[in-house]
Motif scaffolding. Structure first.
Motif, PDB file in Angstrom:
ATOM      1  N   LYS A 104       0.817  -1.218   0.000  1.00 12.54           N
ATOM      2  CA  LYS A 104       0.000   0.000   0.000  1.00 12.54           C
ATOM      3  C   LYS A 104       0.855   1.275   0.000  1.00 12.54           C
ATOM      4  CE  LYS A 104      -0.581   0.076   4.994  1.00 12.54           C
ATOM      5  NZ  LYS A 104      -1.263  -0.071   6.168  1.00 12.54           N
ATOM      6  N   HIS A 105       2.148   1.180   0.361  1.00 10.80           N
ATOM      7  CA  HIS A 105       2.985   2.380   0.399  1.00 10.80           C
ATOM      8  C   HIS A 105       3.940   2.512  -0.786  1.00 10.80           C
ATOM      9  CE1 HIS A 105       1.540   3.630   4.228  1.00 10.80           C
ATOM     10  NE2 HIS A 105       1.948   2.547   4.854  1.00 10.80           N
ATOM     11  N   ARG A 106       4.037   1.447  -1.589  1.00 12.60           N
ATOM     12  CA  ARG A 106       5.115   1.448  -2.591  1.00 12.60           C
ATOM     13  C   ARG A 106       5.075   2.643  -3.531  1.00 12.60           C
ATOM     14  NH1 ARG A 106       5.918  -4.843  -4.066  1.00 12.60           N
ATOM     15  NH2 ARG A 106       6.359  -5.420  -1.920  1.00 12.60           N
ATOM     16  N   SER A 107       3.869   2.974  -3.997  1.00 10.52           N
ATOM     17  CA  SER A 107       3.812   4.072  -4.977  1.00 10.52           C
ATOM     18  C   SER A 107       4.003   5.423  -4.286  1.00 10.52           C
ATOM     19  CB  SER A 107       2.480   4.044  -5.714  1.00 10.52           C
ATOM     20  OG  SER A 107       1.458   4.214  -4.766  1.00 10.52           O
ATOM     21  N   GLU A 108       3.947   5.443  -2.959  1.00 13.35           N
ATOM     22  CA  GLU A 108       4.080   6.721  -2.251  1.00 13.35           C
ATOM     23  C   GLU A 108       5.539   7.142  -2.047  1.00 13.35           C
ATOM     24  OE1 GLU A 108      -0.028   5.765   0.188  1.00 13.35           O
ATOM     25  OE2 GLU A 108       1.845   5.835   1.286  1.00 13.35           O
ATOM     26  N   TYR A 109       6.460   6.203  -2.216  1.00 12.04           N
ATOM     27  CA  TYR A 109       7.879   6.571  -2.117  1.00 12.04           C
ATOM     28  C   TYR A 109       8.292   7.036  -3.506  1.00 12.04           C
ATOM     29  CZ  TYR A 109      12.644   6.383  -0.297  1.00 12.04           C
ATOM     30  OH  TYR A 109      13.916   6.715   0.140  1.00 12.04           O
ATOM     31  N   SER A 110       7.854   8.256  -3.829  1.00 12.95           N
ATOM     32  CA  SER A 110       7.916   8.707  -5.214  1.00 12.95           C
ATOM     33  C   SER A 110       9.071   9.685  -5.411  1.00 12.95           C
ATOM     34  CB  SER A 110       6.564   9.350  -5.558  1.00 12.95           C
ATOM     35  OG  SER A 110       6.624   9.914  -6.819  1.00 12.95           O
ATOM     36  N   LEU A 111      10.251   9.142  -5.709  1.00 13.63           N
ATOM     37  CA  LEU A 111      11.429   9.994  -5.925  1.00 13.63           C
ATOM     38  C   LEU A 111      11.338  10.687  -7.269  1.00 13.63           C
ATOM     39  CD1 LEU A 111      14.269   7.477  -4.923  1.00 13.63           C
ATOM     40  CD2 LEU A 111      12.926   8.968  -3.461  1.00 13.63           C
ATOM     41  N   TYR A 112      10.743   9.978  -8.255  1.00 14.80           N
ATOM     42  CA  TYR A 112      10.652  10.484  -9.623  1.00 14.80           C
ATOM     43  C   TYR A 112       9.399   9.892 -10.258  1.00 14.80           C
ATOM     44  CZ  TYR A 112      13.227   6.062  -9.759  1.00 14.80           C
ATOM     45  OH  TYR A 112      13.626   4.765  -9.540  1.00 14.80           O
ATOM     46  N   ASP A 113       9.032  10.429 -11.440  1.00 12.42           N
ATOM     47  CA  ASP A 113       7.782  10.014 -12.075  1.00 12.42           C
ATOM     48  C   ASP A 113       7.833   8.542 -12.512  1.00 12.42           C
ATOM     49  OD1 ASP A 113       6.785  12.533 -11.733  1.00 12.42           O
ATOM     50  OD2 ASP A 113       7.299  13.218 -13.755  1.00 12.42           O
ATOM     51  N   ASN A 114       6.686   7.883 -12.395  1.00 16.14           N
ATOM     52  CA  ASN A 114       6.495   6.505 -12.897  1.00 16.14           C
ATOM     53  C   ASN A 114       7.452   5.481 -12.296  1.00 16.14           C
ATOM     54  OD1 ASN A 114       4.605   7.622 -14.733  1.00 16.14           O
ATOM     55  ND2 ASN A 114       6.317   8.208 -16.057  1.00 16.14           N
ATOM     56  N   LYS A 115       7.929   5.747 -11.064  1.00 12.33           N
ATOM     57  CA  LYS A 115       8.887   4.816 -10.445  1.00 12.33           C
ATOM     58  C   LYS A 115       8.284   3.408 -10.420  1.00 12.33           C
ATOM     59  CE  LYS A 115      11.336   4.232  -6.022  1.00 12.33           C
ATOM     60  NZ  LYS A 115      10.338   3.490  -5.221  1.00 12.33           N
ATOM     61  N   LEU A 116       9.064   2.439 -10.890  1.00 13.13           N
ATOM     62  CA  LEU A 116       8.581   1.060 -10.936  1.00 13.13           C
ATOM     63  C   LEU A 116       8.374   0.508  -9.542  1.00 13.13           C
ATOM     64  CD1 LEU A 116      10.593  -1.117 -13.462  1.00 13.13           C
ATOM     65  CD2 LEU A 116       8.306  -0.180 -13.704  1.00 13.13           C
ATOM     66  N   CYS A 117       7.264  -0.144  -9.312  1.00  9.56           N
ATOM     67  CA  CYS A 117       7.124  -0.849  -8.034  1.00  9.56           C
ATOM     68  C   CYS A 117       6.387  -2.159  -8.233  1.00  9.56           C
ATOM     69  CB  CYS A 117       6.462   0.031  -6.983  1.00  9.56           C
ATOM     70  SG  CYS A 117       4.881   0.699  -7.453  1.00  9.56           S
ATOM     71  N   LYS A 118       6.179  -2.509  -9.495  1.00 10.07           N
ATOM     72  CA  LYS A 118       5.492  -3.778  -9.769  1.00 10.07           C
ATOM     73  C   LYS A 118       6.434  -4.700 -10.531  1.00 10.07           C
ATOM     74  CE  LYS A 118       0.869  -1.814 -10.048  1.00 10.07           C
ATOM     75  NZ  LYS A 118       0.965  -0.507 -10.720  1.00 10.07           N
ATOM     76  N   GLY A 119       5.911  -5.842 -10.976  1.00  9.77           N
ATOM     77  CA  GLY A 119       6.705  -6.771 -11.782  1.00  9.77           C
ATOM     78  C   GLY A 119       7.979  -7.167 -11.060  1.00  9.77           C
ATOM     79  N   TRP A 120       9.091  -7.125 -11.794  1.00  8.82           N
ATOM     80  CA  TRP A 120      10.345  -7.619 -11.228  1.00  8.82           C
ATOM     81  C   TRP A 120      10.887  -6.724 -10.127  1.00  8.82           C
ATOM     82  CZ3 TRP A 120      13.278  -9.819 -16.050  1.00  8.82           C
ATOM     83  CH2 TRP A 120      12.622 -10.990 -16.433  1.00  8.82           C
TER      84      TRP A 120
END
Ligand code: SAM
Length: 361
Positions: free
Chosen positions: A308-324
């Motif tokens: 639930k927090h992965r996308s909130e650690y947003s250093l830059y746009d579209n940071k990957l947090c899914k898949g590999w």
């Protein structure tokens, strides 16, 4: 230019004695003039030199991004304190240990705890977290990446059990540093922290963003000279990616090409360095992580933070947090690495000079 293994040793020696002008010229050459064949000879040589020291092993680290609060205002970073759109979260000590538990079950034996500079976590609470990890997950390494702190604080965390510390120097050129940071931050302080960490006994990581605003061949050459002088155990480099809420929004369209060249050159200059194929590299290029490994990297850091927090650690746009990027997809990532002829390695993965029984063959 056709680099064979014996040439790569000579090239490595050359990289270790070259001055600023020669270093900036070689970087310029590989950025602007090199052919595809020359770049693939370069990355092939980087892999061979890596494999001499690490035997084709790719080390896995579990990354826990435990706080998105930051007291700093780095101009490039989405977590900068003046970004009022940033979503802020903090993990409790128990939540951090839960992430480690999940990671331990998945096989990780190194946990990387990263955050903005969040003074909510005092030395005392960080020591509790470190000793909690060390007690419950015997044999695991703890890597911290929590920014600039006093020497005493670093020492206390080390004495409690922290093994490694990642603190990118960002750029080794004073003027460039000032263009990327507010006046209260200084390159001298950043460097002092790195030397303190090394002197205390941490395995230390430095590094910088590739294609950061105002970066030049000369500032890159200074980065190489600084890395040569510091001789860190780890070097983190990845493409700069603009963030929409910063002054560098839309600065340019990032790509992986320059990072791949620099990964190979760094590998050749400092053969035993632990070199991650970063999330930023995977963000700008679908095949970025794999290309990074083919360019000489030997570390991957899948994300163990709560979903639930992965996308909130947003250093830059579209940071990957899914898949590999996600620790949940570990088996696929490990299988893919095997299919590349490399060996996924879930051990602590210390620097070659510090591995018990010597470096892997
Ligand atoms: N606060 C700690 C510190 O200062 O080292 C660790 C967290 S900091 C966000 C981690 C790294 O993210 C920085 O060292 C920086 O190089 C990288 N970073 C920040 N913004 C970025 C951007 N827009 N593109 C690529 N990397 C970025």
């Amino acid at each position: 230019m056709n680099l064979s293994l014996s040439d790569v040793k000579t090239f490595s020696e050359w990289m270790n004695s070259a001055g600023k002008k020669d270093l900036s010229e070689i970087i310029r050459y590989f950025y602007e003039k090199s052919t595809e064949d020359e770049r693939s000879a370069l990355s092939g040589s980087a892999c061979r030199i890596r494999d001499m020291h690490y035997g084709g092993r790719v080390y896995f680290r579990g990354l826990i991004e435990f706080s998105s609060y930051c007291r700093n205002d780095c101009y490039y970073c989405g977590l900068q304190r003046s970004n009022l759109h940033a979503v802020r979260y903090r993990l409790s000590e128990a939540e951090i240990l839960d992430c480690c538990e999940e990671g331990y079950a998945l096989g990780f034996r190194t946990f990387v705890l990263q955050s903005g500079e969040d003074m909510h976590y005092t030395d005392l609470s960080l020591c509790r977290i470190i000793s909690g990890i060390k007690e419950r997950f015997t044999g695991c390494a703890v890597t911290l990446s929590i920014g600039e702190r006093s020497r005493d604080s670093y020492k206390e965390l080390f004495d409690t059990g922290a093994d490694r510390y990642l603190l990118r120097h960002e750029t080794a050129n004073e003027d460039h540093y000032r263009k990327l940071h507010p006046p209260e931050l200084s390159l001298n302080d950043r460097k002092r922290c790195l030397y303190n960490l090394k002197e205390i006994g941490y395995q230390v990581g430095a590094g910088f963003m590739v294609d950061s605003p105002y970066q030049t061949y000369e500032t890159l050459a200074e980065d190489f000279l600084f890395l040569r002088e510091l001789a860190p155990h780890m070097i983190g480099i990845g493409p700069f990616i603009p963030h929409k809420d910063t002054r560098f929004a839309g600065f340019y369209h990032p790509s992986s090409r320059h990072t791949l060249v620099l990964l190979s050159l760094i590998r050749i200059m400092l053969p035993k360095t632990l070199l991650p194929a970063t999330t930023a590299l995977g963000t700008v290029d679908d095949m970025g992580r794999e290309k990074g490994l083919m360019a000489g990297a030997n570390v991957v850091m899948p994300n163990l933070s709560p979903l639930k927090h992965r996308s909130e650690y947003s250093l830059y746009d579209n940071k990957l947090c899914k898949g590999w990027e996600a620790a949940e997809h570990l088996p696929e990532l490990a299988r893919y690495i095997e299919s590349m002829g490399l060996t996924p390695d879930f051990s602590r993965g210390d620097h070659a000079d510090l591995q018990k029984g010597g470096a892997p063959a």
